[in-house]
Design a protein around this motif. Structure first.
Motif, PDB file in Angstrom:
ATOM      1  N   THR A 167       0.840  -1.183   0.000  1.00 36.21           N
ATOM      2  CA  THR A 167       0.000   0.000   0.000  1.00 36.21           C
ATOM      3  C   THR A 167       0.883   1.242   0.000  1.00 36.21           C
ATOM      4  O   THR A 167       2.019   1.224   0.473  1.00 36.21           O
ATOM      5  N   GLY A 168       0.345   2.308  -0.551  1.00 37.03           N
ATOM      6  CA  GLY A 168       0.995   3.617  -0.506  1.00 37.03           C
ATOM      7  C   GLY A 168      -0.070   4.656  -0.241  1.00 37.03           C
ATOM      8  O   GLY A 168      -1.135   4.647  -0.868  1.00 37.03           O
ATOM      9  N   GLN A 169       0.191   5.543   0.694  1.00 43.32           N
ATOM     10  CA  GLN A 169      -0.845   6.473   1.126  1.00 43.32           C
ATOM     11  C   GLN A 169      -1.073   7.605   0.113  1.00 43.32           C
ATOM     12  O   GLN A 169      -0.137   8.063  -0.543  1.00 43.32           O
ATOM     13  N   PRO A 170      -2.314   8.063  -0.008  1.00 46.20           N
ATOM     14  CA  PRO A 170      -2.590   9.245  -0.821  1.00 46.20           C
ATOM     15  C   PRO A 170      -2.100  10.503  -0.113  1.00 46.20           C
ATOM     16  O   PRO A 170      -1.684  10.444   1.052  1.00 46.20           O
ATOM     17  N   SER A 171      -2.165  11.627  -0.815  1.00 44.03           N
ATOM     18  CA  SER A 171      -1.661  12.879  -0.243  1.00 44.03           C
ATOM     19  C   SER A 171      -2.539  14.051  -0.658  1.00 44.03           C
ATOM     20  O   SER A 171      -3.107  14.066  -1.746  1.00 44.03           O
TER      21      SER A 171
ATOM     22  N   PRO B 177       3.744   7.529  -3.432  1.00 46.24           N
ATOM     23  CA  PRO B 177       3.599   7.333  -1.987  1.00 46.24           C
ATOM     24  C   PRO B 177       4.609   8.099  -1.142  1.00 46.24           C
ATOM     25  O   PRO B 177       4.325   8.466  -0.002  1.00 46.24           O
ATOM     26  N   MET B 178       5.795   8.374  -1.695  1.00 46.44           N
ATOM     27  CA  MET B 178       6.790   9.053  -0.881  1.00 46.44           C
ATOM     28  C   MET B 178       6.394  10.490  -0.563  1.00 46.44           C
ATOM     29  O   MET B 178       6.901  11.074   0.383  1.00 46.44           O
ATOM     30  N   VAL B 179       5.471  11.082  -1.343  1.00 50.52           N
ATOM     31  CA  VAL B 179       5.016  12.432  -1.012  1.00 50.52           C
ATOM     32  C   VAL B 179       4.379  12.431   0.373  1.00 50.52           C
ATOM     33  O   VAL B 179       4.627  13.326   1.194  1.00 50.52           O
ATOM     34  N   ALA B 180       3.531  11.431   0.658  1.00 50.85           N
ATOM     35  CA  ALA B 180       2.919  11.333   1.987  1.00 50.85           C
ATOM     36  C   ALA B 180       3.982  11.178   3.067  1.00 50.85           C
ATOM     37  O   ALA B 180       3.844  11.730   4.175  1.00 50.85           O
ATOM     38  N   GLU B 181       5.053  10.451   2.764  1.00 51.73           N
ATOM     39  CA  GLU B 181       6.144  10.299   3.734  1.00 51.73           C
ATOM     40  C   GLU B 181       6.757  11.659   4.069  1.00 51.73           C
ATOM     41  O   GLU B 181       6.992  11.990   5.233  1.00 51.73           O
TER      42      GLU B 181
ATOM     43  N   THR C 139       7.409  23.323   3.554  1.00 46.80           N
ATOM     44  CA  THR C 139       6.583  23.514   2.355  1.00 46.80           C
ATOM     45  C   THR C 139       6.975  22.453   1.337  1.00 46.80           C
ATOM     46  O   THR C 139       8.153  22.312   0.994  1.00 46.80           O
ATOM     47  N   VAL C 140       5.993  21.685   0.884  1.00 49.96           N
ATOM     48  CA  VAL C 140       6.242  20.625  -0.099  1.00 49.96           C
ATOM     49  C   VAL C 140       5.643  21.066  -1.436  1.00 49.96           C
ATOM     50  O   VAL C 140       4.452  21.375  -1.523  1.00 49.96           O
ATOM     51  N   LEU C 141       6.476  21.103  -2.452  1.00 43.90           N
ATOM     52  CA  LEU C 141       6.064  21.498  -3.795  1.00 43.90           C
ATOM     53  C   LEU C 141       6.261  20.305  -4.728  1.00 43.90           C
ATOM     54  O   LEU C 141       7.380  19.802  -4.859  1.00 43.90           O
ATOM     55  N   VAL C 142       5.191  19.857  -5.348  1.00 46.85           N
ATOM     56  CA  VAL C 142       5.267  18.721  -6.270  1.00 46.85           C
ATOM     57  C   VAL C 142       5.212  19.288  -7.686  1.00 46.85           C
ATOM     58  O   VAL C 142       4.173  19.772  -8.137  1.00 46.85           O
ATOM     59  N   THR C 143       6.346  19.244  -8.368  1.00 49.39           N
ATOM     60  CA  THR C 143       6.503  19.884  -9.665  1.00 49.39           C
ATOM     61  C   THR C 143       6.728  18.830 -10.738  1.00 49.39           C
ATOM     62  O   THR C 143       6.658  17.627 -10.480  1.00 49.39           O
TER      63      THR C 143
END
Length: 447
Positions: free
Chosen positions: A355-359, A393-397, A406-410
């Motif tokens: 499993t990998g968590q959503p974010s 999944p690593m974004v949730a981590e 601050t987390v920026l997903v680019t």
């Protein structure tokens, strides 16, 4: 160093030939983390990234591997006094190629055609890694803020030892801002920040109806075969509209963003006459509702078929988990559905997978404001806030481990990039814009 817009733009333009050369070298390494036979190549890819980081003046560079994991690279450029630290994340592992004969050119040789550079990993995610390297090159290895480069080696297999890596090296990775260059842009020429990600869960369901195979003519019509039984079970996962029909899996409305049907048809290659599935807006079905896909079957191959009632059949099921749900609980609902709906009293067993968590990643706060301005300036248009149906999944981590950051997903990927597919590519003009956006971001974060 003068950090004017003109200076930084010229620095990026000057760096691009080397950035493209670096990307070509990285693409040439078949770092397929899912293939045990490629373990040496994954290691070679990590060592290449470490070599590039040393060349760019990192004060510390290490290749780290947790037990049972793939090699990751950590490199540090210490923050000047009073300046924040930014973690630049990418991954150097790639997906398998699929059928080689379907590629237009060699997948592990970067090949330019028109405005695109083709090759496995050219977009996902060696293209993202190249953006980070370009930013460091533009500053001649002396960024105006602290930089930690974290390049993972197992993202394409679900980051199984990322938690252990963060346990072991969390202090070294901790930063004020995380830039995760591993998502997708809204379109060619249109940048995006990803604000929601579906999670991921999978399982293998096995259906058995007999303790041995039988002649289909002698017993067919009375005895159910396992494959037909499995097909009936799998059919219960969706209703007549194609929406997920598993109790407890609940999605939500997506953002008010128009995704034209003609664009979706062009991007997907949906065949004439094939209908869309599900209900609700396109973006909700893609980003904020659950999705279930049967991704593999174990049964007799057609070439080996005989007139036989087969006793056992298996299927692997992939579940995309809506952002508001817990991935482990979502998998519980799927397992319960499969066990409770066994057709004709068949024996059903389910092997739970990973499993990998959503974010949910809000783009808010002063650092995010700097990012918006930097991206708008580099791309010549405001970035769009989007979701992604795929899972990272690593974004949730990162979000959970570093709640004050601050987390920026680019992204450098666009809808034509075909990441994970045949003829993966990166749009070269967008690659340069993404590089400039990150350079302007780092300059803007300097106090």
């Amino acid at each position: 160093m003068s950090l004017t817009r003109e200076f930084l733009s010229a620095a990026v333009e000057s760096a691009m030939p080397r950035v493209r050369a670096d990307l070509a070298e990285l693409v040439a390494i078949p770092s397929v983390s899912a293939d045990p036979a490629r373990a040496a190549d994954v290691r070679r890819s990590a060592e290449k990234v470490a070599e590039l980081a040393r060349e760019l003046g990192a004060a510390e560079v290490s290749v780290v591997t947790e037990e049972g994991g793939q090699p990751a690279v950590l490199a540090h450029w210490p923050a000047p006094e009073g300046q924040p630290t930014v973690c630049l994340y990418a991954h150097h592992d790639v997906q398998p190629t699929g059928p080689l004969g379907q590629w237009t050119s060699e997948p592990f040789a970067a090949t330019e055609r028109g405005s695109r550079l083709f090759g496995r990993g050219a977009a996902d995610d060696k293209g993202g890694l190249s953006v980070h390297l370009a930013a460091l090159r533009a500053f001649d290895g002396r960024p105006p803020v602290g930089v930690t480069l974290f390049v993972e080696g197992e993202e394409e297999i679900g980051s199984p030892t990322l938690a252990a890596t963060l346990d072991a090296h969390g202090e070294a990775i901790a930063s004020d801002v995380f830039v995760i260059a591993d998502s997708a842009n809204w379109d060619v020429g249109e940048p995006a920040f990803t604000t929601t990600l579906r999670g991921l869960a999978d399982c293998v369901v096995e259906v058995s109806t007999l303790d041995h195979a039988l002649h289909s003519g002698q017993y067919g019509g009375v005895v159910p075969d396992a494959l037909t039984t499995l097909c009936r079970l799998l059919a219960t996962l969706h209703d007549e509209n194609g929406s997920v029909a598993v109790a407890g899996l609940v999605g939500s409305d997506g953002p008010e963003l128009d995704y034209p049907e003609e664009r979706l048809r062009a991007e997907t290659g949906l065949l004439d006459g094939v209908e869309w599935i599900g209900t609700g807006s396109v973006v909700s079905r893609l980003w904020t509702q659950p999705a279930i896909t049967v991704i593999a079957l174990d049964a007799t191959p057609v070439a080996e078929a005989s007139n036989t009632l087969i006793p056992t059949a298996r299927a692997k099921i992939s579940l995309r988990v809506p952002p508001a749900m817990d991935a482990d609980q979502a998998l519980d609902h799927l397992v319960a559905h499969l066990v409770e709906r066994a057709p004709w009293g068949a024996q059903v067993s389910v092997e739970r997978g990973s499993t990998g968590q959503p974010s949910t990643i809000p783009v808010t706060g002063p650092h995010a404001d700097v990012a918006r301005r930097a991206f708008a300036e580099a791309w010549g248009r405001e970035p769009v806030e989007i979701g992604q149906g795929g899972s990272i999944p690593m974004v949730a981590e990162f979000v959970n481990r570093f709640p004050d950051a601050t987390v920026l997903v680019t992204a450098v990927v666009d809808p034509d990039s075909r990441m994970h597919g045949i003829d993966e590519s990166v749009h070269l003009p967008d690659l340069e814009k993404a590089c400039l956006a990150e350079v302007l971001l780092l300059a803007g974060l300097a106090r």
